[in-house]
Enzyme design. Structure first.
Site, PDB file in Angstrom:
ATOM      1  N   GLY A  71      15.960   2.660   4.480  1.00 59.84           N
ATOM      2  CA  GLY A  71      15.752   1.227   4.671  1.00 59.84           C
ATOM      3  C   GLY A  71      16.160   0.413   3.455  1.00 59.84           C
ATOM      4  O   GLY A  71      16.739  -0.675   3.583  1.00 59.84           O
ATOM      5  N   ASN A 152       5.053  -4.685   6.311  1.00 60.17           N
ATOM      6  CA  ASN A 152       4.601  -3.312   6.057  1.00 60.17           C
ATOM      7  C   ASN A 152       3.182  -3.217   5.528  1.00 60.17           C
ATOM      8  O   ASN A 152       2.567  -2.171   5.604  1.00 60.17           O
ATOM      9  CB  ASN A 152       5.566  -2.601   5.102  1.00 60.17           C
ATOM     10  CG  ASN A 152       5.921  -3.423   3.895  1.00 60.17           C
ATOM     11  OD1 ASN A 152       6.359  -4.567   4.001  1.00 60.17           O
ATOM     12  ND2 ASN A 152       5.718  -2.863   2.720  1.00 60.17           N
ATOM     13  N   GLN A 180       9.544  -1.437   9.899  1.00 59.50           N
ATOM     14  CA  GLN A 180       8.214  -1.174  10.453  1.00 59.50           C
ATOM     15  C   GLN A 180       8.163  -1.397  11.965  1.00 59.50           C
ATOM     16  O   GLN A 180       7.138  -1.119  12.591  1.00 59.50           O
ATOM     17  CB  GLN A 180       7.162  -2.067   9.781  1.00 59.50           C
ATOM     18  CG  GLN A 180       6.922  -1.753   8.314  1.00 59.50           C
ATOM     19  CD  GLN A 180       6.145  -0.456   8.098  1.00 59.50           C
ATOM     20  OE1 GLN A 180       5.372  -0.012   8.960  1.00 59.50           O
ATOM     21  NE2 GLN A 180       6.327   0.153   6.947  1.00 59.50           N
ATOM     22  N   SER A 200      14.825   2.604   8.957  1.00 57.11           N
ATOM     23  CA  SER A 200      14.587   3.828   8.197  1.00 57.11           C
ATOM     24  C   SER A 200      13.921   4.861   9.094  1.00 57.11           C
ATOM     25  O   SER A 200      12.943   4.553   9.783  1.00 57.11           O
ATOM     26  CB  SER A 200      13.669   3.507   7.013  1.00 57.11           C
ATOM     27  OG  SER A 200      13.353   4.686   6.324  1.00 57.11           O
ATOM     28  N   CYS A 325       4.914   0.832  -3.083  1.00 53.38           N
ATOM     29  CA  CYS A 325       5.820   0.558  -4.187  1.00 53.38           C
ATOM     30  C   CYS A 325       5.107  -0.138  -5.332  1.00 53.38           C
ATOM     31  O   CYS A 325       5.582  -0.146  -6.454  1.00 53.38           O
ATOM     32  CB  CYS A 325       6.967  -0.314  -3.701  1.00 53.38           C
ATOM     33  SG  CYS A 325       7.586   0.235  -2.124  1.00 53.38           S
TER      34      CYS A 325
END
Ligand SMILES: *Cc1c(COP(=O)(O)O)cnc(C)c1O
Length: 396
Positions: A71, A152, A180, A200, A325
């Site tokens: 992604g 997300n 997502q 992704s 992240c």
């Protein structure tokens, strides 16, 4: 008991996807760019996967699908391509939102430093971007609108079809980070007027490290990875044939079972919302209903999300506080700040994201343990003391 409730971070490979990958490791292992049979067999399957994926997202042509490493790469390539295309016509204004994934936000930062003008829209407190805000931000020199399909961290779904229609009418390329959403809610790039879309595999029970960029015919792409002529010259590097086979199989499975998965996962999520809502001074973040089936995000006043995660991990529960992240940094989630939460509330957040492999029993276990851990953390929290004695006002 061990409960995996972090499916928005990544998912377990499905047995069907695993099965689909296996031949491409040590049987049909040829390089798809070669001319002999072993390579051509791999190339044929690559085309079959591309065709299947195109069909599953409503694309007109398999050539509109470019395989990527995931992604993040697809987001980078989509945004950089649109920026370069715009700049060639003197258009250097990019529109996105404050609650995008960092793959989008950091790419926009880079372009801003190169001289692009970036408008990041506020997000309504329910976690949904307003179409009228997008319309108001559009200028004559706008080269791109990029709005994520589903967030997300909080799971809210955006009015993609309406934003797509607006952009199409105004002649502006529209990108959506659908990482997502794909495999979880219906996505149709043509019906939704999407020009560029990122996906992704590991968010829908496919393997990690593979994804794709959909680019509508007529939208030129800029290479992020220079190299050979793979992907019609748009992405160098020998194709990851096992991963691509796994991605196509996982997407096929997810789309085929979407109705029953949605029903089950929504039920699991509703159990979580009902159970966690009974904890005092707790708040569900994002619109109550306009969300992907499996993701919920709560704030609990008076505690730190990190402590909550560590104690839940000791109970065998894998969850997340905001984005994977940013965990490791002490800044609160940019998503929760974007929907208007104060810093002190945003710090106490918990994201639980469940999927079709979870069970009702696991939901009861999560609710019980979150309740206990929140009570324990509050019992040792100086902030909670101040809230309870009235020295500090409750914000939730
Ligand atoms: C996971 C995620 C990404 C990044 O995808 P990778 O395949 O891990 O690079 C991008 N955007 C969103 C919304 C995501 O959830």
């Amino acid at each position: 008991m061990r409960v995996y409730a972090d499916n928005a971070a990544t998912t377990k490979l499905s047995p069907a996807a695993k099965e689909a990958m296996l031949p491409y490791f040590d049987e049909i292992y040829g390089n798809p760019s070669t001319l002999y049979t072993l390579g051509q067999e791999a190339a044929e399957h690559l085309l079959a996967c591309r065709t299947e994926i195109a069909q599953l997202i409503g694309a007109a042509d398999p050539r509109e699908i470019v395989f990527t490493s995931g992604g993040s790469e697809a987001d980078n390539q989509a945004i950089i391509s649109a920026a370069r295309n715009g700049a060639r016509k003197g258009k250097k204004h990019l529109i996105s939102t404050k609650f995008e994934h960092h793959a989008v936000l950091h790419t926009l930062d880079k372009l801003r430093k190169e001289g692009f003008d970036v408008t990041l829209l506020d997000v309504h407190e329910n976690g949904v971007v307003r179409v009228e805000d997008v319309a108001a931000a559009i200028r004559d020199d706008t080269a791109l609108v990029s709005v994520m399909f589903a967030n997300n961290e909080i799971g809210t779904i955006q009015p993609i079809e309406a934003i797509g229609a607006l952009c199409r009418e105004r002649g502006i390329p529209f990108h959506t980070d659908a990482v997502q959403a794909i495999g979880h809610v219906p996505v149709d790039v043509q019906a939704m007027h999407i020009d560029l879309l990122s996906c992704s595999a590991h968010k829908f029970n496919g393997p990690r490290g593979v994804g794709f960029l959909y680019a509508r015919r007529g939208i030129p792409l800029t290479n992020i990875i220079e190299g050979g002529a793979q992907e019609r010259g748009k992405r160098g590097g020998t194709e990851n044939t096992p991963a691509i086979a796994g991605m196509a199989a996982a997407l096929r499975e997810a789309v085929d079972h979407m109705a029953e998965n949605t029903e089950k996962v929504t039920r699991l999520r509703e159990t979580l919302i009902a159970g966690l809502s009974t904890i005092e001074h707790a708040r569900l973040n994002g619109d109550r209903d306009r969300r992907v089936p499996g993701t919920v995000n709560f704030c609990f006043e008076g505690i730190e999300g990190e402590s909550l995660l560590l104690l839940l991990d000791r109970k065998g529960i894998a969850a997340s506080s905001g984005s994977a992240c940013t965990s490791g940094s002490l800044d609160p989630s940019h998503v929760l700040l974007a929907i208007g939460l104060p810093h002190e509330v945003a710090h106490g957040s918990l994201r639980l994201s469940v999927g079709e492999y979870n069970t009702d029993e696991e939901m009861a276990y999560i609710v019980d343990n979150v309740r206990q851990v929140v009570a324990y953390l509050r019992s040792i929290s100086p902030v909670w003391d101040e809230l309870e004695t009235g020295a500090r006002p409750h914000l939730i």
